[in-house]
Each structure stands twice: as C-alpha cells, then as structure tokens.
Motif scaffolding. Structure first.
Motif, PDB file in Angstrom:
ATOM      1  N   SER A   1       0.802  -1.219   0.000  1.00  0.00           N
ATOM      2  CA  SER A   1       0.000   0.000   0.000  1.00  0.00           C
ATOM      3  C   SER A   1       0.837   1.273   0.000  1.00  0.00           C
ATOM      4  O   SER A   1       0.348   2.348  -0.356  1.00  0.00           O
ATOM      5  CB  SER A   1      -0.931   0.013   1.216  1.00  0.00           C
ATOM      6  OG  SER A   1      -0.181   0.034   2.418  1.00  0.00           O
ATOM      7  N   GLN A   2       2.106   1.160   0.414  1.00  0.00           N
ATOM      8  CA  GLN A   2       3.009   2.308   0.430  1.00  0.00           C
ATOM      9  C   GLN A   2       4.342   1.882  -0.165  1.00  0.00           C
ATOM     10  O   GLN A   2       4.901   0.861   0.228  1.00  0.00           O
ATOM     11  CB  GLN A   2       3.198   2.814   1.867  1.00  0.00           C
ATOM     12  CG  GLN A   2       1.927   3.340   2.504  1.00  0.00           C
ATOM     13  CD  GLN A   2       2.115   3.586   3.991  1.00  0.00           C
ATOM     14  OE1 GLN A   2       2.359   2.649   4.750  1.00  0.00           O
ATOM     15  NE2 GLN A   2       2.002   4.830   4.419  1.00  0.00           N
TER      16      GLN A   2
ATOM     17  N   GLU B   1      -4.296   7.946  -5.804  1.00  0.00           N
ATOM     18  CA  GLU B   1      -3.043   7.879  -5.049  1.00  0.00           C
ATOM     19  C   GLU B   1      -2.424   9.263  -4.941  1.00  0.00           C
ATOM     20  O   GLU B   1      -2.625  10.124  -5.802  1.00  0.00           O
ATOM     21  CB  GLU B   1      -2.035   6.956  -5.747  1.00  0.00           C
ATOM     22  CG  GLU B   1      -2.336   5.485  -5.630  1.00  0.00           C
ATOM     23  CD  GLU B   1      -1.169   4.636  -6.114  1.00  0.00           C
ATOM     24  OE1 GLU B   1      -0.167   5.199  -6.600  1.00  0.00           O
ATOM     25  OE2 GLU B   1      -1.262   3.409  -5.993  1.00  0.00           O
TER      26      GLU B   1
ATOM     27  N   GLU C   1       1.214   6.188  -2.591  1.00  0.00           N
ATOM     28  CA  GLU C   1       0.328   5.506  -1.652  1.00  0.00           C
ATOM     29  C   GLU C   1      -1.103   5.987  -1.820  1.00  0.00           C
ATOM     30  O   GLU C   1      -1.357   7.047  -2.408  1.00  0.00           O
ATOM     31  CB  GLU C   1       0.779   5.700  -0.220  1.00  0.00           C
ATOM     32  CG  GLU C   1       0.837   7.129   0.271  1.00  0.00           C
ATOM     33  CD  GLU C   1       1.461   7.203   1.658  1.00  0.00           C
ATOM     34  OE1 GLU C   1       0.714   7.529   2.590  1.00  0.00           O
ATOM     35  OE2 GLU C   1       2.669   6.922   1.799  1.00  0.00           O
TER      36      GLU C   1
END
Length: 297
Positions: free
Chosen positions: A109-110, A196, A212
């Motif tokens: 996710s990051q 994002e 992210e």
C-alpha cells in the motif's frame, strides 16, 4: 599516483575520467548485455522459455543497484529494496522502467522508488514517446517530474497514471525540488475512485518517487455530474457505431473525442473546486506528510 592509460586517453579526448568505469556505467553495461542476450534467444526461438535466465539476470542487476543506491531508514518502508522492473524482455509487460530500487511495505500500500540522478539522466536520454510528442530533446529532470506521463513510463506497469490535480507541498530541507499530484492508474479515462498521492523529490543525488493511497480523497459531486452527462452523450454516439466502414470509423472517432472532452472537463472542474472542498486540508496534509518523511534522508 600515476594515471592509467585509459584515464590519460580520456583526458586527451576531453571526456571526464569518471566516465571510464563507474558502478553506474558497469550496471548499464551489464543490463544492456542481459537485454541483448534475451533478445537474441527470443528472436531465434520466439517460444523459448527465458524466465529463469531473465530472473537470474534481474537478481544480479538488483545487487548492483543495491550497491549504488543503498538502503533506506525511513518509516514505513523496508530497509532493502527490490529492482523496480519485472523483466528484461522487451516483449513482456513490466520492462523498461527506471533503473531503480522499489521499497514497498508488505501489503504494497506504500512504496517508494529510488534511483540516482546519474541513472535518471541516462534513462531520460533514451528516446521515448512521452517526451518526443512535444520536444526533439529530452526534458530536464525538473520538467520531467512535473509531467504526469513521466510516471507512467518510469514506475508504471500495465496502466497509465492520469493526473487528477497537482498538489502543493513544501520542499523538505536539503531537497532540490518536490512535486506532488493526486491521480489514479487506469487503462481508460474518466473518474477513478482509486486515487493515489504521488510525491517525487530529489535529495542527496537521488530521486525518490513515493506512492500511496490517498486516504482523504473524496469525489466532488458537481464534477461527477459533468462526467456523467458528457458520458451519456458519448454513449449515445457509441450506440450508432456498427461494424465497419468509413462512417462507423468517424462515429468511433467522435465517441473518443467526446470521452476525451468529458475527461478534460471533469479534471478542470476538480482542480477548480478542490481548494474549497471540505476534505482538502486533510488531503494536503497527507501529501505533505509523505514529502516530510525524506527530511532526514
């Protein structure tokens, strides 16, 4: 200390001695050799399974990049990264991205993609459609970072990054410049709920591209309505599209144009209304927090 014959030759020709044999130059040579080897095999036997050879080469290149770029000590990213592209075969999706390492959290996710200014400059010098549309020469680094298409080619895999709006962030101390945008990866136009935050900044001779999920993102109803109405008109045109012939090709071109206009109108609306949106302060704070992670790097 006596200079080597090669260093003397470079000096006589006016070329920088550093160009003789640097880790970056060695990496590029090894990468190009591996790409050429795979290409020869695939040309000779299009059905050949080169996956094992491909992965072995990627592993070796990853080690070279690790020694050039180093690790990270920034939360929430891991300390060590993986090579940023998936294959060296030009016939496969996932090739041709930045010569970089990607540091990604366990759930993906990051993530942050890291390369050096030198490797970035080499990558930008290659002719690419995204900059040849408007220029005969490669863009300067800062101009590239301000271009959303750069990210599609640099860190994308099988989708394009479409910018929804630019975000303003303060450049962390010691960084050369910082760019931030809100956007989504997709293969078509129109509103994308999977938005994002992308922050790119240069510091200490390196480029960092952080990505992210934008947790504070919200759609703006007035802009969604613009897209919905324009899409309705485009769909009406599409229904007239049959199965061939010059007339149908013109209808399809008209449909594409209507969709493109609708997409532009939607994004213009979002950019105009976002600063007044209730969720904007949280979104701006989120983007700044991503940039601020790199203060100490």
């Amino acid at each position: 200390m006596k200079s080597s014959p090669l260093a003397l030759l470079l000096a006589l020709t006016g070329l920088p001695v550093a160009a003789a044999a640097t880790p970056e130059a060695d990496y590029i040579a090894a990468r190009d050799a591996a790409i050429a080897k795979l290409a020869r095999i695939e040309a000779k036997n299009p059905g050949a399974d080169t996956s094992k050879l491909d992965q072995q080469a990627l592993k070796g290149l990853e080690g070279r990049l690790a020694s050039i770029i180093g690790g990270l000590s920034i939360t929430p990213y891991p300390a060590t990264g993986k090579i940023a592209f998936d294959t060296l075969s030009k016939n496969e999706v996932g090739s041709g991205g930045l010569d970089a390492l990607r540091f990604s959290t366990a759930d993906g996710s990051q993530q942050v993609t890291v390369t050096t200014d030198g490797l970035l400059a080499r990558w930008l010098s290659k002719p690419e459609d995204w900059w040849r549309k408007t220029s005969k020469t490669p863009p300067p680094i800062e101009a590239a970072l301000a271009n959303p298409e750069f990210y599609t080619y640099a860190v994308g895999v099988d989708a394009a990054l479409t910018k929804t709006v630019d975000l303003t962030v303060a450049t962390p101390a010691g960084a050369a410049d910082a760019h931030a945008l809100l956007g989504g990866w997709a293969q078509d136009v129109g509103p994308n709920p999977e938005q994002e935050i992308v922050v790119a900044l240069r510091k200490g001779g390196k480029l960092f591209i952080a990505q992210e999920k934008a947790r504070s993102y919200r759609p703006i109803p007035a802009c969604e309505a613009i897209w919905t109405e324009a899409q309705r008109k485009a769909d009406a045109t599409y229904k007239s599209y049959a199965d061939g012939g010059a007339r149908d090709q013109k209808l399809m071109a008209a449909y594409d144009a209507l969709q493109g206009d609708a997409d532009k109108a939607y994004r213009a609306c979002y950019a105009e209304r976002l600063p007044r949106a209730e969720f904007y302060p949280a979104l701006a704070k989120e983007a700044q927090a991503v940039a601020d992670r790199f203060r100490g790097e």
